[in-house]
Design a protein around this motif. Structure first.
Motif, PDB file in Angstrom:
ATOM      1  N   SER A 225      98.624 -58.665-109.078  1.00 38.23           N
ATOM      2  CA  SER A 225      98.359 -57.925-107.815  1.00 38.23           C
ATOM      3  C   SER A 225      97.371 -56.864-107.674  1.00 38.23           C
ATOM      4  CB  SER A 225     100.297 -57.672-107.445  1.00 38.23           C
ATOM      5  OG  SER A 225     100.139 -56.583-108.377  1.00 38.23           O
ATOM      6  N   THR A 226      97.332 -55.816-106.746  1.00 38.99           N
ATOM      7  CA  THR A 226      96.554 -54.615-107.094  1.00 38.99           C
ATOM      8  C   THR A 226      97.006 -53.996-108.384  1.00 38.99           C
ATOM      9  OG1 THR A 226      98.530 -53.864-106.017  1.00 38.99           O
ATOM     10  CG2 THR A 226      95.990 -54.703-104.965  1.00 38.99           C
ATOM     11  N   ASP A 227      98.369 -54.206-108.915  1.00 38.14           N
ATOM     12  CA  ASP A 227      99.188 -53.566-109.811  1.00 38.14           C
ATOM     13  C   ASP A 227      98.182 -53.563-111.690  1.00 38.14           C
ATOM     14  OD1 ASP A 227     101.232 -52.659-108.762  1.00 38.14           O
ATOM     15  OD2 ASP A 227     101.991 -54.890-109.280  1.00 38.14           O
ATOM     16  N   PHE A 228      96.808 -54.314-110.892  1.00 36.10           N
ATOM     17  CA  PHE A 228      96.291 -55.011-112.212  1.00 36.10           C
ATOM     18  C   PHE A 228      95.051 -53.901-111.938  1.00 36.10           C
ATOM     19  CE2 PHE A 228      92.928 -57.669-114.983  1.00 36.10           C
ATOM     20  CZ  PHE A 228      93.926 -57.873-115.868  1.00 36.10           C
ATOM     21  N   ARG A 229      94.928 -53.285-110.909  1.00 36.70           N
ATOM     22  CA  ARG A 229      93.829 -52.737-110.947  1.00 36.70           C
ATOM     23  C   ARG A 229      93.542 -51.799-112.196  1.00 36.70           C
ATOM     24  NH1 ARG A 229      94.627 -50.405-104.616  1.00 36.70           N
ATOM     25  NH2 ARG A 229      93.684 -52.073-103.995  1.00 36.70           N
ATOM     26  N   LYS A 230      94.748 -51.004-112.193  1.00 37.42           N
ATOM     27  CA  LYS A 230      94.721 -49.649-113.867  1.00 37.42           C
ATOM     28  C   LYS A 230      94.172 -50.308-114.827  1.00 37.42           C
ATOM     29  CE  LYS A 230      97.887 -47.903-116.403  1.00 37.42           C
ATOM     30  NZ  LYS A 230      98.988 -47.377-116.955  1.00 37.42           N
ATOM     31  N   ALA A 231      95.117 -51.513-115.174  1.00 41.68           N
ATOM     32  CA  ALA A 231      95.038 -52.352-116.533  1.00 41.68           C
ATOM     33  C   ALA A 231      93.467 -52.732-116.363  1.00 41.68           C
ATOM     34  CB  ALA A 231      95.824 -53.154-116.418  1.00 41.68           C
ATOM     35  N   LEU A 232      92.605 -53.414-115.704  1.00 40.41           N
ATOM     36  CA  LEU A 232      91.145 -54.154-115.842  1.00 40.41           C
ATOM     37  C   LEU A 232      90.760 -51.971-116.004  1.00 40.41           C
ATOM     38  CD1 LEU A 232      89.549 -56.209-115.287  1.00 40.41           C
ATOM     39  CD2 LEU A 232      89.767 -55.883-113.306  1.00 40.41           C
ATOM     40  N   LEU A 233      91.105 -51.176-115.105  1.00 39.44           N
ATOM     41  CA  LEU A 233      89.610 -50.303-114.538  1.00 39.44           C
ATOM     42  C   LEU A 233      90.310 -49.534-116.557  1.00 39.44           C
ATOM     43  CD1 LEU A 233      89.634 -48.202-112.396  1.00 39.44           C
ATOM     44  CD2 LEU A 233      88.150 -49.047-113.079  1.00 39.44           C
ATOM     45  N   SER A 234      90.796 -49.588-117.189  1.00 39.70           N
ATOM     46  CA  SER A 234      91.705 -49.178-118.210  1.00 39.70           C
ATOM     47  C   SER A 234      90.511 -49.473-119.494  1.00 39.70           C
ATOM     48  CB  SER A 234      93.207 -48.915-118.188  1.00 39.70           C
ATOM     49  OG  SER A 234      93.918 -48.513-118.097  1.00 39.70           O
ATOM     50  N   TYR A 235      90.881 -51.173-119.150  1.00 44.40           N
ATOM     51  CA  TYR A 235      89.973 -52.145-120.605  1.00 44.40           C
ATOM     52  C   TYR A 235      88.780 -52.196-120.232  1.00 44.40           C
ATOM     53  CZ  TYR A 235      88.625 -56.846-122.322  1.00 44.40           C
ATOM     54  OH  TYR A 235      88.536 -57.772-122.997  1.00 44.40           O
ATOM     55  N   TYR A 236      88.373 -51.814-119.344  1.00 44.89           N
ATOM     56  CA  TYR A 236      86.574 -51.662-119.570  1.00 44.89           C
ATOM     57  C   TYR A 236      86.126 -50.031-119.720  1.00 44.89           C
ATOM     58  CZ  TYR A 236      84.717 -56.064-118.025  1.00 44.89           C
ATOM     59  OH  TYR A 236      84.673 -56.812-117.548  1.00 44.89           O
ATOM     60  N   LEU A 237      87.366 -48.883-119.584  1.00 47.68           N
ATOM     61  CA  LEU A 237      86.391 -47.335-119.795  1.00 47.68           C
ATOM     62  C   LEU A 237      86.537 -47.622-121.615  1.00 47.68           C
ATOM     63  CD1 LEU A 237      87.192 -44.711-118.996  1.00 47.68           C
ATOM     64  CD2 LEU A 237      89.338 -44.702-119.049  1.00 47.68           C
ATOM     65  N   HIS A 238      87.678 -48.344-121.699  1.00 49.47           N
ATOM     66  CA  HIS A 238      88.440 -48.379-123.300  1.00 49.47           C
ATOM     67  C   HIS A 238      86.623 -48.972-124.195  1.00 49.47           C
ATOM     68  CE1 HIS A 238      90.059 -47.952-126.972  1.00 49.47           C
ATOM     69  NE2 HIS A 238      89.441 -49.376-127.130  1.00 49.47           N
ATOM     70  N   GLY A 239      86.748 -50.384-123.511  1.00 54.50           N
ATOM     71  CA  GLY A 239      85.673 -50.611-124.243  1.00 54.50           C
ATOM     72  C   GLY A 239      83.287 -49.858-123.524  1.00 54.50           C
ATOM     73  N   ALA A 240      83.942 -48.776-122.358  1.00 58.06           N
ATOM     74  CA  ALA A 240      82.455 -48.901-121.876  1.00 58.06           C
ATOM     75  C   ALA A 240      82.501 -47.170-123.823  1.00 58.06           C
ATOM     76  CB  ALA A 240      82.667 -48.206-121.058  1.00 58.06           C
ATOM     77  N   ALA A 241      83.954 -47.142-123.721  1.00 58.40           N
ATOM     78  CA  ALA A 241      84.137 -45.533-124.369  1.00 58.40           C
ATOM     79  C   ALA A 241      83.916 -45.929-126.352  1.00 58.40           C
ATOM     80  CB  ALA A 241      85.621 -44.949-124.723  1.00 58.40           C
ATOM     81  N   ALA A 242      84.089 -47.149-126.364  1.00 57.95           N
ATOM     82  CA  ALA A 242      84.190 -47.447-127.841  1.00 57.95           C
ATOM     83  C   ALA A 242      82.066 -48.298-127.930  1.00 57.95           C
ATOM     84  CB  ALA A 242      84.768 -48.466-128.288  1.00 57.95           C
ATOM     85  N   GLU A 243      81.116 -47.980-127.471  1.00 55.94           N
ATOM     86  CA  GLU A 243      79.873 -48.399-127.730  1.00 55.94           C
ATOM     87  C   GLU A 243      79.701 -47.760-128.490  1.00 55.94           C
ATOM     88  OE1 GLU A 243      79.065 -49.178-123.747  1.00 55.94           O
ATOM     89  OE2 GLU A 243      79.492 -50.801-123.430  1.00 55.94           O
ATOM     90  N   LYS A 244      78.615 -48.038-129.138  1.00 53.27           N
ATOM     91  CA  LYS A 244      78.095 -47.554-130.022  1.00 53.27           C
ATOM     92  C   LYS A 244      77.412 -46.423-129.628  1.00 53.27           C
ATOM     93  CE  LYS A 244      74.592 -49.343-132.933  1.00 53.27           C
ATOM     94  NZ  LYS A 244      74.112 -50.036-134.249  1.00 53.27           N
ATOM     95  N   GLU A 245      76.663 -46.615-128.207  1.00 49.39           N
ATOM     96  CA  GLU A 245      76.305 -45.556-127.712  1.00 49.39           C
ATOM     97  C   GLU A 245      77.552 -45.667-126.166  1.00 49.39           C
ATOM     98  OE1 GLU A 245      71.793 -44.360-125.472  1.00 49.39           O
ATOM     99  OE2 GLU A 245      71.775 -45.850-126.651  1.00 49.39           O
ATOM    100  N   ALA A 246      78.126 -45.047-125.886  1.00 45.31           N
ATOM    101  CA  ALA A 246      79.486 -44.038-124.788  1.00 45.31           C
ATOM    102  C   ALA A 246      78.113 -44.633-123.929  1.00 45.31           C
ATOM    103  CB  ALA A 246      79.518 -43.570-125.896  1.00 45.31           C
ATOM    104  N   GLY A 247      78.936 -45.589-123.177  1.00 48.54           N
ATOM    105  CA  GLY A 247      78.280 -45.421-121.771  1.00 48.54           C
ATOM    106  C   GLY A 247      77.041 -46.164-120.685  1.00 48.54           C
ATOM    107  N   ALA A 248      76.585 -46.706-122.774  1.00 50.93           N
ATOM    108  CA  ALA A 248      75.460 -46.951-122.250  1.00 50.93           C
ATOM    109  C   ALA A 248      75.023 -48.158-121.096  1.00 50.93           C
ATOM    110  CB  ALA A 248      74.592 -47.033-123.650  1.00 50.93           C
ATOM    111  N   GLY A 249      74.267 -47.980-120.024  1.00 51.88           N
ATOM    112  CA  GLY A 249      73.968 -48.994-119.478  1.00 51.88           C
ATOM    113  C   GLY A 249      75.374 -48.647-117.971  1.00 51.88           C
ATOM    114  N   LEU A 250      76.036 -47.909-118.081  1.00 53.78           N
ATOM    115  CA  LEU A 250      76.805 -48.079-116.621  1.00 53.78           C
ATOM    116  C   LEU A 250      76.516 -47.148-115.426  1.00 53.78           C
ATOM    117  CD1 LEU A 250      80.054 -46.151-118.272  1.00 53.78           C
ATOM    118  CD2 LEU A 250      79.895 -48.433-117.253  1.00 53.78           C
TER     119      LEU A 250
END
Ligand SMILES: [Zn+2]
Length: 204
Positions: A98-123
């Motif tokens: 449901s729409t409840d998953f919006r938060k989990a999905l954004l968190s997953y991608y937020l954490h992924g983008a922050a963990a990249e060697k060059e944080a936020g590259a390509g966003l």
């Protein structure tokens, strides 16, 4: 029910020391996710190693309250198309979500983008590609409110990404949605789907 007091003895199984005696003491109890702790909570402590082994029911509400206080509330006004992108991605991961998953999905991608060697590259490029694919979406679709409660740890990663990309919070969320569109919604066979399905299973 039994009300425990400081200094009382008990028994418990310690992950290190096996069956041990315990004493109830006031300790700071770390949250399950390892980030932050609830201060001065009465807990059963291993007499051998000092680890927190038991949490009596009388201490549970105080831990929960500390956990609530530690969450950071985020609000953003987004064109509806961005939220629909999140919802379509969730639908593709599992039609039951449901729409409840919006938060989990954004968190997953937020954490992924922050963990990249060059944080936020390509966003920025992901956000630009999204806007190019849907010209007018920014202006035409109605604004909708997205409100999320996230952990202080994730809020810290968000601040770091805002600095790295020079985007404000709303635009950072939009750029993450752009990435989700590119990786989850647009491809005929999304490479990330199996990992996201496992993640959704764990988050459910
Ligand atoms: Zn122990």
């Amino acid at each position: 029910m039994k009300l425990y007091v400081e200094g009382e003895a008990g028994r418990a199984v310690c992950h290190r020391d096996g069956l041990v005696t315990t004493h109830f003491r006031y300790r700071d109890v770390p949250f399950d996710d390892g980030h932050g702790s609830a201060p001065d909570i009465l807990v059963g402590v291993c007499d051998v190693c000092g680890d927190v082994l038991t949490i009596p029911p009388q201490s549970t509400p105080a831990i929960r309250a500390a956990r609530e206080r530690a969450t950071v509330s985020l609000e953003a006004q987004l064109p509806a198309l961005y939220l629909e992108t999140l919802d379509l991605a969730a639908y593709r991961i599992n039609p039951q979500l449901s729409t409840d998953f919006r938060k989990a999905l954004l968190s997953y991608y937020l954490h992924g983008a922050a963990a990249e060697k060059e944080a936020g590259a390509g966003l920025l490029a992901d956000w630009q590609a999204f806007r190019d694919s849907f010209p007018g979406a920014e202006k035409q679709s109605p604004r909708k409110r997205l409100s999320l409660k996230i952990s202080p740890f994730l809020a810290g990663e968000m601040e770091m990404l805002m600095v790295a990309t020079a985007l404000n919070r709303t635009d950072l969320i939009k750029s993450l949605v752009g990435r989700i569109h590119r990786e989850v919604v647009a491809p005929a066979k999304p490479r990330v789907l199996p990992a996201l399905q496992r993640f959704a299973g764990a988050a459910a």
